[in-house]
Enzyme design. Structure first.
Site, PDB file in Angstrom:
ATOM      1  N   GLU A   1      -4.355 -10.216   4.033  1.00 32.77           N
ATOM      2  CA  GLU A   1      -4.619  -9.769   4.947  1.00 32.77           C
ATOM      3  C   GLU A   1      -6.119 -10.721   4.742  1.00 32.77           C
ATOM      4  O   GLU A   1      -6.841 -11.380   6.393  1.00 32.77           O
ATOM      5  CB  GLU A   1      -5.770  -8.391   4.033  1.00 32.77           C
ATOM      6  CG  GLU A   1      -5.222  -7.016   4.618  1.00 32.77           C
ATOM      7  CD  GLU A   1      -3.629  -6.619   3.986  1.00 32.77           C
ATOM      8  OE1 GLU A   1      -3.367  -5.834   3.752  1.00 32.77           O
ATOM      9  OE2 GLU A   1      -3.536  -7.311   2.509  1.00 32.77           O
TER      10      GLU A   1
ATOM     11  N   GLU B   1       0.542  -1.150  -0.002  1.00 31.33           N
ATOM     12  CA  GLU B   1       0.172  -0.011  -0.080  1.00 31.33           C
ATOM     13  C   GLU B   1       0.818   1.152  -0.220  1.00 31.33           C
ATOM     14  O   GLU B   1       0.259   2.198  -0.646  1.00 31.33           O
ATOM     15  CB  GLU B   1      -0.629  -0.302   1.026  1.00 31.33           C
ATOM     16  CG  GLU B   1      -2.295  -1.314   1.588  1.00 31.33           C
ATOM     17  CD  GLU B   1      -2.633  -1.075   2.103  1.00 31.33           C
ATOM     18  OE1 GLU B   1      -4.097  -1.203   1.957  1.00 31.33           O
ATOM     19  OE2 GLU B   1      -2.044  -1.157   3.553  1.00 31.33           O
TER      20      GLU B   1
END
Length: 264
Positions: free
Chosen positions: A135, A115
């Site tokens: 995740e 990210e």
């Protein structure tokens, strides 16, 4: 060279007009904690004030293995929201700042690390780099802007595959999926990123600002709206004194013309 900022989390060095921002938590594979985010914000603000481009890289064997899960697991739901929104705010200072940022990627570029890399404008990966969004396997969801930035780089289907299956992409696969624009030999990503940052730093500052701010917004517009905005941006940049001097230098053959790659 400028003095180093809070070296316990992030190092800072000025090389000419290029700032080098080093993630410095190698014992944790540069996992990002709340304090880490605040230090990134500090050095990004510093770079904005004294550099014309910046390189973000990782100390140790990895760029960044993502969120510090030991810290995250102790948070309440609302604390998690606050933390995510702060990541959004700080990473937006990179993506929507005043200067271009180039990330030098090696080892793990995972979760929050991907990210962070996605918030930079150009990504250089060496052959040791690998990309993942684990995740789903951790029972959580991306919170540092990945659902927007990573999905726009790779496409939603590719990102969904990575999150649902835990798929890990090699450096070569990452380049093919647009997670990196350059693929270099192991150990040379930072040098290549610096070379690209120097090239960007040599541009007119108004042109760089237009490129990093207008292009992403135009992509979100309808076709005719985008073309309309393009006309205004083109006109504004072309009428700057620096643009006039650069255009005259080209017309008067005071600067070299472009050549095909590999040509003499």
């Amino acid at each position: 060279m400028a003095a180093i900022a809070n070296a316990s989390y992030v190092t800072y060095e000025l090389r000419g007009s290029v700032a080098h921002i080093g993630l410095n938590r190698p014992e944790k594979r540069n996992a990002i904690s709340d304090a880490f985010v605040e230090t990134i914000a500090e050095v990004v603000a510093r770079a904005e004030g004294e550099a014309k481009a910046a390189v973000i890289y990782g100390h140790g064997n990895h760029f960044c293995a993502g969120l510090d899960l030991a810290e995250h697991v102790q948070k309440s739901a609302i604390e998690g929201v606050r933390g995510s929104r702060r990541w959004h705010e700080v990473f937006a200072k990179i993506e929507h700042g005043m200067i271009p940022y180039i990330s030098a990627l090696h080892g793990a570029v995972v979760g929050g690390g991907l990210e962070l890399a996605a918030s930079t404008h150009i990504r250089v990966a060496d052959r040791s780099a690998f990309f993942a969004l684990p995740e789903g396997q951790r029972g959580i969801f991306v919170g540092g802007g990945g659902s927007v930035r990573v999905a726009r780089l790779t496409g939603t289907a590719r990102m969904m595959d990575m999150m649902l299956t835990g798929r890990v992409l090699s450096a070569e696969e990452g380049e093919r999926c647009n997670l990196a624009q350059y693929l270099v030999d192991t150990g040379s990503a930072r040098d290549k990123a610096h070379e690209l940052a120097e090239a960007a730093a040599s541009n007119a500052e108004i042109s760089n600002y237009a490129i990093i701010h207008a292009l992403p917004r135009i992509q979100d517009m309808a076709k005719d709206d985008g073309l309309f905005v393009e006309s205004f941006i083109s006109s504004i940049t072309a009428t700057s004194p620096e643009a006039e001097e650069r255009l005259r230098a080209f017309l008067e053959k005071r600067v070299a013309r472009l050549k095909a790659p590999g040509s003499e």
